[in-house]
Enzyme design. Structure first.
Site, PDB file in Angstrom:
ATOM      1  N   GLU A   1       0.805  -1.223   0.000  1.00  9.91           N
ATOM      2  CA  GLU A   1       0.000   0.000   0.000  1.00  9.91           C
ATOM      3  C   GLU A   1       0.842   1.280   0.000  1.00  9.91           C
ATOM      4  O   GLU A   1       0.582   2.217   0.760  1.00  9.91           O
ATOM      5  CB  GLU A   1      -0.992  -0.043   1.169  1.00  9.91           C
TER       6      GLU A   1
ATOM      7  N   GLU B   1      -4.998  -8.364  -1.896  1.00  7.27           N
ATOM      8  CA  GLU B   1      -5.569  -8.281  -0.549  1.00  7.27           C
ATOM      9  C   GLU B   1      -6.936  -7.627  -0.649  1.00  7.27           C
ATOM     10  O   GLU B   1      -7.071  -6.557  -1.240  1.00  7.27           O
ATOM     11  CB  GLU B   1      -4.665  -7.465   0.377  1.00  7.27           C
TER      12      GLU B   1
END
Length: 381
Positions: free
Chosen positions: A190, A307
């Protein structure tokens, strides 16, 4: 493997509960990997709490009970189950070297630092234990490497400097020398686009991905099969991903995006969103846009969801671990496959309020069974 057929027609009478579904199975519009279903294991320690709820227990990669028979059987029932190892704290992990003299410290809660925890250390004895578990249970492992190693963070939150791969190289060499089979090495978590906590510019990230690919080629020279290189493991940002694909296309086998399109786990309207078809349909845009980017650049890399927990900050108890969550989950699996997404990794296998297994008992939550309806009365103990 075809996931969804080219045309589904639903005919319902207004005000009636009866209807007819006609499926045209003459052509396929999406193909997925045979091992399309994937789950994640995270680094979060038990001190990770959201909105006053501490839902992680002993499910970290560092302390998960690998001798639990229910856990073992749950993974083995899918063999091979893809497992993506990573999460927020992966970019704060140091990998212990055999020559290290200093002790290997655990993550410690500290709200004054990025992500709310200090740096942590991963011992090779624990890596040995995990790899024995993965081999015996038939898991295919993707390991998320620390992409912030060697970088500095600007006052505006962005990073500068190149990735220092020395720590990762040590882990990868140890892994290869021990004969542990890794399906893929993924760089970072991220840090794409505006990032979570901090971010890396697309061009620099591409340069670092190329460096990881060269490292894989060097370490696995002579191996019949080499691990995949994956990245960036972040939220979709069209401009950022476009530049990243353009720069790293020859060094990347799978591009991974994360999906938390339901908003925060504290949202009291989660169930309403999950049961609203128009809201769920709004989640198709990142899949569509990413596929368009890959087609535009003519690359051979494929799209993955690395994810997806639906509701961020650990989900919501009695919602993301309950029957109702299947309306979001199954919609996501179908939507992702429609746009040629090859693998879909559910956050999590266990941990938080969105695990396929209960954090305390390890027993399957409803979505576990949705992953494989063909299981014939699996034995959990």
């Amino acid at each position: 493997m075809a996931w969804i057929t080219s045309k589904t027609v639903l005919s319902l009478s207004i005000g009636s509960s009866e209807g007819t579904v006609n499926v045209n199975g003459t052509a396929s519009i999406g193909f997925v990997d045979e091992d399309f279903i994937c789950a994640t294991l995270d680094w979060w320690p038990r001190e990770k709490c959201d909105y006053g709820n501490c839902s992680w227990g002993q499910t970290s990669l560092i302390n998960l009970d690998l001798n639990n028979k229910i856990l073992f059987n749950a993974v083995k029932a899918f063999s091979p189950l893809k497992l993506r190892l990573g999460g927020t704290l992966q970019d704060k992990v140091r990998y212990q070297k055999i020559s290290d003299q200093e002790p290997c410290s655990n993550f410690t809660k500290d709200t004054s630092v990025m992500f709310g925890f200090t740096d942590g250390c991963f011992t090779m004895s624990r890596w040995d234990q995990l790899n024995i578990f993965f081999k015996n249970s038939g898991a295919k492992v993707m390991f998320g490497l620390n992409a912030l190693s060697g970088r500095k963070i600007n006052p505006n939150g962005t990073t500068y400097g190149a990735w220092d791969s020395s720590d990762a190289e040590s882990l990868m060499r140890y892994t290869a020398n021990r004969g542990y089979v890794i399906h893929g090495w993924e760089l970072g978590n991220e840090l794409s686009g505006t990032g979570i906590g901090t971010s890396i510019k697309a061009k620099q990230y591409a340069t670092d991905t190329i460096a990881l690919q060269k490292l894989v080629q060097k370490i696995y020279d002579g191996f019949q099969e080499k691990p995949m290189v994956l990245g960036p493991g972040g939220f979709f940002d069209a401009n950022w991903f476009n530049e990243y694909v353009l720069e790293a296309s020859t060094s990347l086998q799978a591009i991974t995006q994360h999906v938390y399109n339901l908003g925060p786990g504290v949202d009291e309207h989660l169930v309403e969103k999950i049961l609203d078809p128009s809201y769920l349909d709004g989640g198709s845009q990142p899949f569509r846009d990413l596929q368009n980017i890959l087609k535009k650049h003519g690359t051979s890399m494929v799209a993955w969801v690395g994810e997806a927990g639906g509701a961020y900050n650990s989900g919501r108890n009695l919602v993301s671990n309950a029957f109702v969550f299947g309306f979001w989950y199954l919609d996501q699996l179908g939507m992702a496959s429609t746009y040629d997404t090859k693998t879909y990794c559910r956050q999590t296998l266990i941990g938080g309020n969105y695990g396929l297994l209960d954090t305390t008992t390890f027993l399957p939550n409803p979505d576990y069974y949705r992953d494989d309806g063909a299981l014939d009365q699996p034995r959990w103990s």
